[in-house]
Every structure is written in structure tokens, then in C-alpha cells.
Design a protein around this motif. Structure first.
Motif, PDB file in Angstrom:
ATOM      1  N   LEU A 158       9.824  -0.133  -6.844  1.00  0.00           N
ATOM      2  CA  LEU A 158      10.001  -0.678  -5.507  1.00  0.00           C
ATOM      3  C   LEU A 158       9.121   0.036  -4.487  1.00  0.00           C
ATOM      4  O   LEU A 158       9.172  -0.271  -3.298  1.00  0.00           O
ATOM      5  N   SER A 159       8.351   0.990  -4.965  1.00  0.00           N
ATOM      6  CA  SER A 159       7.472   1.741  -4.076  1.00  0.00           C
ATOM      7  C   SER A 159       6.121   1.922  -4.766  1.00  0.00           C
ATOM      8  O   SER A 159       5.767   1.158  -5.650  1.00  0.00           O
ATOM      9  N   ILE A 160       5.416   2.937  -4.399  1.00  0.00           N
ATOM     10  CA  ILE A 160       4.103   3.204  -4.993  1.00  0.00           C
ATOM     11  C   ILE A 160       4.309   3.701  -6.421  1.00  0.00           C
ATOM     12  O   ILE A 160       5.016   4.692  -6.641  1.00  0.00           O
ATOM     13  N   PRO A 161       3.712   3.026  -7.406  1.00  0.00           N
ATOM     14  CA  PRO A 161       3.874   3.474  -8.800  1.00  0.00           C
ATOM     15  C   PRO A 161       3.292   4.876  -9.009  1.00  0.00           C
ATOM     16  O   PRO A 161       2.326   5.273  -8.338  1.00  0.00           O
ATOM     17  N   LYS A 162       3.889   5.590  -9.942  1.00  0.00           N
ATOM     18  CA  LYS A 162       3.397   6.932 -10.273  1.00  0.00           C
ATOM     19  C   LYS A 162       1.913   6.862 -10.624  1.00  0.00           C
ATOM     20  O   LYS A 162       1.462   5.954 -11.321  1.00  0.00           O
ATOM     21  N   GLY A 163       1.188   7.857 -10.118  1.00  0.00           N
ATOM     22  CA  GLY A 163      -0.232   7.946 -10.426  1.00  0.00           C
ATOM     23  C   GLY A 163      -1.112   7.022  -9.597  1.00  0.00           C
ATOM     24  O   GLY A 163      -2.320   6.966  -9.811  1.00  0.00           O
ATOM     25  N   GLN A 164      -0.533   6.286  -8.660  1.00  0.00           N
ATOM     26  CA  GLN A 164      -1.328   5.336  -7.878  1.00  0.00           C
ATOM     27  C   GLN A 164      -1.311   5.640  -6.375  1.00  0.00           C
ATOM     28  O   GLN A 164      -1.651   4.787  -5.568  1.00  0.00           O
ATOM     29  N   SER A 165      -0.908   6.839  -6.017  1.00  0.00           N
ATOM     30  CA  SER A 165      -0.810   7.205  -4.599  1.00  0.00           C
ATOM     31  C   SER A 165      -2.160   7.145  -3.889  1.00  0.00           C
ATOM     32  O   SER A 165      -2.260   6.613  -2.777  1.00  0.00           O
ATOM     33  N   ASN A 166      -3.193   7.703  -4.503  1.00  0.00           N
ATOM     34  CA  ASN A 166      -4.508   7.714  -3.860  1.00  0.00           C
ATOM     35  C   ASN A 166      -5.048   6.303  -3.670  1.00  0.00           C
ATOM     36  O   ASN A 166      -5.557   5.973  -2.594  1.00  0.00           O
ATOM     37  N   ALA A 167      -4.926   5.469  -4.671  1.00  0.00           N
ATOM     38  CA  ALA A 167      -5.404   4.084  -4.565  1.00  0.00           C
ATOM     39  C   ALA A 167      -4.631   3.332  -3.482  1.00  0.00           C
ATOM     40  O   ALA A 167      -5.215   2.566  -2.705  1.00  0.00           O
ATOM     41  N   PHE A 168      -3.328   3.568  -3.411  1.00  0.00           N
ATOM     42  CA  PHE A 168      -2.504   2.921  -2.391  1.00  0.00           C
ATOM     43  C   PHE A 168      -2.941   3.364  -0.993  1.00  0.00           C
ATOM     44  O   PHE A 168      -3.118   2.531  -0.093  1.00  0.00           O
ATOM     45  N   THR A 169      -3.134   4.660  -0.822  1.00  0.00           N
ATOM     46  CA  THR A 169      -3.556   5.188   0.484  1.00  0.00           C
ATOM     47  C   THR A 169      -4.912   4.634   0.882  1.00  0.00           C
ATOM     48  O   THR A 169      -5.117   4.230   2.037  1.00  0.00           O
ATOM     49  N   GLU A 170      -5.847   4.584  -0.054  1.00  0.00           N
ATOM     50  CA  GLU A 170      -7.168   4.045   0.234  1.00  0.00           C
ATOM     51  C   GLU A 170      -7.073   2.590   0.667  1.00  0.00           C
ATOM     52  O   GLU A 170      -7.744   2.164   1.622  1.00  0.00           O
ATOM     53  N   ALA A 171      -6.254   1.801  -0.017  1.00  0.00           N
ATOM     54  CA  ALA A 171      -6.091   0.388   0.334  1.00  0.00           C
ATOM     55  C   ALA A 171      -5.496   0.249   1.734  1.00  0.00           C
ATOM     56  O   ALA A 171      -5.925  -0.607   2.513  1.00  0.00           O
ATOM     57  N   MET A 172      -4.514   1.090   2.053  1.00  0.00           N
ATOM     58  CA  MET A 172      -3.910   1.058   3.384  1.00  0.00           C
ATOM     59  C   MET A 172      -4.919   1.428   4.456  1.00  0.00           C
ATOM     60  O   MET A 172      -4.939   0.817   5.533  1.00  0.00           O
ATOM     61  N   MET A 173      -5.757   2.405   4.184  1.00  0.00           N
ATOM     62  CA  MET A 173      -6.754   2.844   5.160  1.00  0.00           C
ATOM     63  C   MET A 173      -7.775   1.727   5.410  1.00  0.00           C
ATOM     64  O   MET A 173      -8.198   1.512   6.551  1.00  0.00           O
ATOM     65  N   LYS A 174      -8.148   1.002   4.350  1.00  0.00           N
ATOM     66  CA  LYS A 174      -9.090  -0.114   4.510  1.00  0.00           C
ATOM     67  C   LYS A 174      -8.479  -1.216   5.367  1.00  0.00           C
ATOM     68  O   LYS A 174      -9.172  -1.835   6.164  1.00  0.00           O
ATOM     69  N   GLU A 175      -7.185  -1.476   5.196  1.00  0.00           N
ATOM     70  CA  GLU A 175      -6.514  -2.510   5.987  1.00  0.00           C
ATOM     71  C   GLU A 175      -6.493  -2.161   7.458  1.00  0.00           C
ATOM     72  O   GLU A 175      -6.486  -3.045   8.309  1.00  0.00           O
ATOM     73  N   GLN A 176      -6.461  -0.876   7.779  1.00  0.00           N
ATOM     74  CA  GLN A 176      -6.356  -0.435   9.165  1.00  0.00           C
ATOM     75  C   GLN A 176      -7.689  -0.508   9.911  1.00  0.00           C
ATOM     76  O   GLN A 176      -7.729  -0.390  11.121  1.00  0.00           O
TER      77      GLN A 176
END
Length: 177
Positions: A158-176
Motif C-alpha cells: 500500500l506504499s512504496i515497495p521495498k527497494g524502490q524508494s529512490n525510484a519513487f523519489t525520483e519520479a515524484m521530483m520529476k512530477e514537481q
């Protein structure tokens, strides 16, 4: 927009996110899994739902004008699983949240410092809201934890899958940008 309006908007978003975690957990579980408990002293998801709904209806019905512990509430009964259908559980869950969210939506900035009672104890509206943030988040956390344990490897995070924190953060930064 002033601070009171901002607070009310933020808190409504937070509670919607808490509810969504419960909703997404229920969607992954079979009826019998909602009734599972670790032992007889532990609560099943069904019992947690019943308790949360009972609390929400009691606390948030006539919130500004009556004590949050209504004489019609039977809190002890909330800890006995009496559901036979998953649809019943979901209906009780939705009823509690509807009463609660409708009340939150009806609050104004002027209401935030008013005093309400819960079991005779006085609380500002802000204190009462914050008390429920902790209470409801704790119980939904229990629901998610039980669901995750029951589903094991089949659990859909229901949240960021293990091992995918950096990819998630990068995607969020691109959206901003």
C-alpha cells in the motif's frame, strides 16, 4: 485562506488517506480472513471495524452539542465479532466514516477552539480531532498489519515497495518540475 481552513483541509485529507489504507486492505482479503485473530485476546479486522465505527458514530454524531460517549453506544459489544457477511462489515465501516467525514466537513474555523466533551472530559475541537487521528491511524495500522501477515507474499503493498524508494523519489521530483 487562513490557518484554520488550511488545518481543516489537511486533516480531511489525512483521514481520507487513513480510510483508503483500510479500504485497500479489505479489497485484498477474503471474508474468513477478516475474522481471523492471533488468539482469543486479539482483535480480528472485523472487530476493529466494529469498534472504529462504534467510536465514530458515538463521537461525531451531534459532535459540538453532546458528549462524545453516547448513552446508546455499547462499547463492550464492539469487541465481539457478530458479522456473517463481508458486505455487512464494509457497510458498518462506511457508516462510521460517513458520520465522521460529514461532521469534519461541516466544521468551520470558528469551531476549532470550541470545547466538546468526551466521557465528561473537556477538549477543544482541535484536541478531539487530533485524539482521533492517533486512534484511527493506530487501528487502521493494525488492520493493515493483520492483512499483510495473512496475505504473505501475495500482499500488494500500500506504499512504496521495498527497494524502490529512490525510484519513487525520483519520479515524484520529476512530477514537481
Amino acid at each position: 485562506m487562513n490557518i484554520g481552513q488550511i488545518y481543516l483541509g489537511v486533516i480531511q485529507e489525512r483521514f481520507q488517506a487513513i480510510k483508503e489504507l483500510g479500504d485497500r486492505t479489505f479489497a485484498q482479503l477474503a471474508h474468513d480472513q477478516l475474522h481471523w485473530s492471533y488468539n482469543e485476546d486479539s482483535n480480528s479486522i472485523a472487530v476493529i471495524i466494529k469498534h472504529m465505527s462504534g467510536n465514530m458514530v458515538s463521537r461525531w454524531t451531534d459532535f459540538l452539542t453532546t458528549d462524545g460517549e453516547k448513552p446508546t453506544r455499547n462499547r463492550d459489544d464492539e469487541f465481539f465479532d457478530s458479522f456473517t457477511l463481508k458486505e455487512e462489515l464494509i457497510a458498518v465501516w462506511e457508516k462510521g466514516w460517513q458520520v465522521f467525514i460529514d461532521t469534519l466537513r461541516g466544521l468551520t474555523e470558528e469551531d476549532l477552539l470550541k470545547v466538546v466533551k468526551i466521557r465528561g472530559a473537556q477538549h477543544t475541537v482541535i484536541e478531539a480531532i487530533e485524539r482521533q487521528v492517533a486512534h484511527y491511524a493506530m487501528h487502521v495500522g493494525q488492520i493493515v498489519y493483520i492483512g499483510k501477515q495473512l496475505k504473505g507474499e501475495e500482499w500488494e503493498t500500500l506504499s512504496i515497495p521495498k527497494g524502490q524508494s529512490n525510484a519513487f523519489t525520483e519520479a515524484m521530483m520529476k512530477e514537481q518540475k
